[in-house]
Write a protein that holds these residues in place. Structure first.
Motif, PDB file in Angstrom:
ATOM      1  N   ARG A 105     -27.558  37.289  15.636  1.00  0.00           N
ATOM      2  CA  ARG A 105     -26.829  36.101  16.069  1.00  0.00           C
ATOM      3  C   ARG A 105     -26.342  36.274  17.506  1.00  0.00           C
ATOM      4  O   ARG A 105     -26.143  37.381  17.975  1.00  0.00           O
ATOM      5  N   ASN A 106     -26.108  35.129  18.156  1.00  0.00           N
ATOM      6  CA  ASN A 106     -25.537  35.179  19.498  1.00  0.00           C
ATOM      7  C   ASN A 106     -24.010  35.213  19.388  1.00  0.00           C
ATOM      8  O   ASN A 106     -23.462  35.262  18.282  1.00  0.00           O
ATOM      9  N   ILE A 107     -23.317  35.172  20.522  1.00  0.00           N
ATOM     10  CA  ILE A 107     -21.853  35.274  20.502  1.00  0.00           C
ATOM     11  C   ILE A 107     -21.183  34.085  19.820  1.00  0.00           C
ATOM     12  O   ILE A 107     -20.018  34.171  19.439  1.00  0.00           O
ATOM     13  N   PHE A 108     -21.921  32.989  19.644  1.00  0.00           N
ATOM     14  CA  PHE A 108     -21.370  31.814  18.967  1.00  0.00           C
ATOM     15  C   PHE A 108     -21.681  31.818  17.468  1.00  0.00           C
ATOM     16  O   PHE A 108     -21.319  30.892  16.759  1.00  0.00           O
ATOM     17  N   GLY A 109     -22.374  32.843  16.993  1.00  0.00           N
ATOM     18  CA  GLY A 109     -22.713  32.947  15.580  1.00  0.00           C
ATOM     19  C   GLY A 109     -24.010  32.264  15.192  1.00  0.00           C
ATOM     20  O   GLY A 109     -24.382  32.258  14.023  1.00  0.00           O
ATOM     21  N   LEU A 110     -24.708  31.682  16.169  1.00  0.00           N
ATOM     22  CA  LEU A 110     -25.974  31.028  15.862  1.00  0.00           C
ATOM     23  C   LEU A 110     -27.089  32.065  15.744  1.00  0.00           C
ATOM     24  O   LEU A 110     -27.140  33.011  16.530  1.00  0.00           O
ATOM     25  N   PRO A 111     -27.986  31.895  14.774  1.00  0.00           N
ATOM     26  CA  PRO A 111     -29.095  32.836  14.635  1.00  0.00           C
ATOM     27  C   PRO A 111     -29.980  32.837  15.876  1.00  0.00           C
ATOM     28  O   PRO A 111     -30.292  31.779  16.426  1.00  0.00           O
ATOM     29  N   THR A 112     -30.353  34.017  16.334  1.00  0.00           N
ATOM     30  CA  THR A 112     -31.286  34.142  17.460  1.00  0.00           C
ATOM     31  C   THR A 112     -32.704  34.387  16.966  1.00  0.00           C
ATOM     32  O   THR A 112     -33.618  34.522  17.770  1.00  0.00           O
ATOM     33  N   GLU A 113     -32.874  34.443  15.647  1.00  0.00           N
ATOM     34  CA  GLU A 113     -34.184  34.580  15.029  1.00  0.00           C
ATOM     35  C   GLU A 113     -34.419  33.337  14.183  1.00  0.00           C
ATOM     36  O   GLU A 113     -33.464  32.737  13.673  1.00  0.00           O
ATOM     37  N   GLY A 114     -35.682  32.939  14.039  1.00  0.00           N
ATOM     38  CA  GLY A 114     -35.996  31.750  13.250  1.00  0.00           C
ATOM     39  C   GLY A 114     -35.563  31.909  11.804  1.00  0.00           C
ATOM     40  O   GLY A 114     -35.741  32.972  11.211  1.00  0.00           O
ATOM     41  N   VAL A 115     -34.977  30.853  11.245  1.00  0.00           N
ATOM     42  CA  VAL A 115     -34.499  30.856   9.866  1.00  0.00           C
ATOM     43  C   VAL A 115     -34.925  29.554   9.185  1.00  0.00           C
ATOM     44  O   VAL A 115     -35.149  28.538   9.840  1.00  0.00           O
ATOM     45  N   GLY A 116     -35.038  29.579   7.866  1.00  0.00           N
ATOM     46  CA  GLY A 116     -35.398  28.371   7.145  1.00  0.00           C
ATOM     47  C   GLY A 116     -35.115  28.477   5.660  1.00  0.00           C
ATOM     48  O   GLY A 116     -34.899  29.578   5.126  1.00  0.00           O
ATOM     49  N   PHE A 117     -35.122  27.316   5.010  1.00  0.00           N
ATOM     50  CA  PHE A 117     -34.851  27.219   3.577  1.00  0.00           C
ATOM     51  C   PHE A 117     -35.909  26.355   2.909  1.00  0.00           C
ATOM     52  O   PHE A 117     -36.479  25.456   3.540  1.00  0.00           O
ATOM     53  N   SER A 118     -36.139  26.605   1.628  1.00  0.00           N
ATOM     54  CA  SER A 118     -37.084  25.792   0.867  1.00  0.00           C
ATOM     55  C   SER A 118     -36.689  24.327   0.952  1.00  0.00           C
ATOM     56  O   SER A 118     -35.523  23.991   1.168  1.00  0.00           O
ATOM     57  N   ASN A 119     -37.670  23.462   0.789  1.00  0.00           N
ATOM     58  CA  ASN A 119     -37.519  22.006   0.931  1.00  0.00           C
ATOM     59  C   ASN A 119     -37.126  21.608   2.349  1.00  0.00           C
ATOM     60  O   ASN A 119     -36.692  20.485   2.573  1.00  0.00           O
ATOM     61  N   ASN A 120     -37.226  22.540   3.299  1.00  0.00           N
ATOM     62  CA  ASN A 120     -36.730  22.287   4.651  1.00  0.00           C
ATOM     63  C   ASN A 120     -35.309  21.734   4.593  1.00  0.00           C
ATOM     64  O   ASN A 120     -34.944  20.809   5.329  1.00  0.00           O
ATOM     65  N   ALA A 121     -34.523  22.312   3.688  1.00  0.00           N
ATOM     66  CA  ALA A 121     -33.138  21.869   3.488  1.00  0.00           C
ATOM     67  C   ALA A 121     -32.398  21.878   4.818  1.00  0.00           C
ATOM     68  O   ALA A 121     -32.521  22.825   5.600  1.00  0.00           O
ATOM     69  N   PRO A 122     -31.645  20.833   5.095  1.00  0.00           N
ATOM     70  CA  PRO A 122     -30.965  20.731   6.390  1.00  0.00           C
ATOM     71  C   PRO A 122     -29.855  21.765   6.561  1.00  0.00           C
ATOM     72  O   PRO A 122     -29.128  22.084   5.629  1.00  0.00           O
ATOM     73  N   VAL A 123     -29.775  22.294   7.766  1.00  0.00           N
ATOM     74  CA  VAL A 123     -28.713  23.219   8.151  1.00  0.00           C
ATOM     75  C   VAL A 123     -27.826  22.451   9.113  1.00  0.00           C
ATOM     76  O   VAL A 123     -28.271  22.025  10.173  1.00  0.00           O
ATOM     77  N   ARG A 124     -26.593  22.247   8.730  1.00  0.00           N
ATOM     78  CA  ARG A 124     -25.682  21.493   9.592  1.00  0.00           C
ATOM     79  C   ARG A 124     -24.608  22.426  10.121  1.00  0.00           C
ATOM     80  O   ARG A 124     -24.897  23.248  10.972  1.00  0.00           O
ATOM     81  N   LEU A 125     -23.400  22.333   9.636  1.00  0.00           N
ATOM     82  CA  LEU A 125     -22.330  23.214  10.100  1.00  0.00           C
ATOM     83  C   LEU A 125     -22.255  24.501   9.282  1.00  0.00           C
ATOM     84  O   LEU A 125     -21.296  25.239   9.377  1.00  0.00           O
TER      85      LEU A 125
END
Length: 153
Positions: A105-125
């Motif tokens: 993750r970066n300093i803001f906590g966002l992933p710096t590597e690609g991530v995903g979930f089944s059904n392309n479930a939305p990632v919001r907050l």
């Protein structure tokens, strides 16, 4: 095999998981084997591995009982999970570019590597709900697919 997953510590911790190690169990000769193929799209490079956890609701975003890993292939990588019992699951994946077994993750906590979930479930907050990523697996051979998202490169 079980893998340790990172607990969701904050809303900024979008994907609190560490993928299971490669599933290496084999079924006894003559018995059918349950095989779930996960086609992961959006792989940006051949660095590292694509790691996938397949979790029942009780393990989602925690310690997942089932998982697999495959060398990253740009574009699409298929990961195989063997001996998965029939049930309802959600899958989570990431590209572990440096093979440190965790989502960087970066300093803001966002992933710096690609991530995903089944059904392309939305990632919001934060990570998606189990319900938005859930799928039914009846056993035998089955294939699902979803895309990695890239938040901070």
């Amino acid at each position: 095999m079980r893998a340790k997953s990172l607990a969701a510590a904050s809303v900024a911790a979008l994907l609190p998981f560490v993928s299971a190690a490669e599933a290496a169990d084999t079924a006894p000769a003559g018995e059918p084997q349950n095989v779930l193929r996960i086609v992961v799209e959006g792989v940006k490079s051949q660095r590292g591995h694509i790691r996938v956890d397949v979790c029942p609701m009780s393990d989602f975003l925690k310690d997942c009982r089932y998982g697999g890993v495959a060398p990253a292939t740009p574009g699409v990588t298929t990961v195989i999970v063997k001996d998965l019992p029939p049930g309802t699951y959600a899958a989570q994946a990431y590209q572990d570019g440096n093979d440190n077994l965790s989502v960087d993750r970066n300093i803001f906590g966002l992933p710096t590597e690609g991530v995903g979930f089944s059904n392309n479930a939305p990632v919001r907050l934060g990570p998606p709900s189990f319900g938005s990523a859930a799928f039914s697996y009846a056993g035998g051979e089955h294939t699902i697919s979803f895309k990695l998202r890239h938040f901070a490169d």
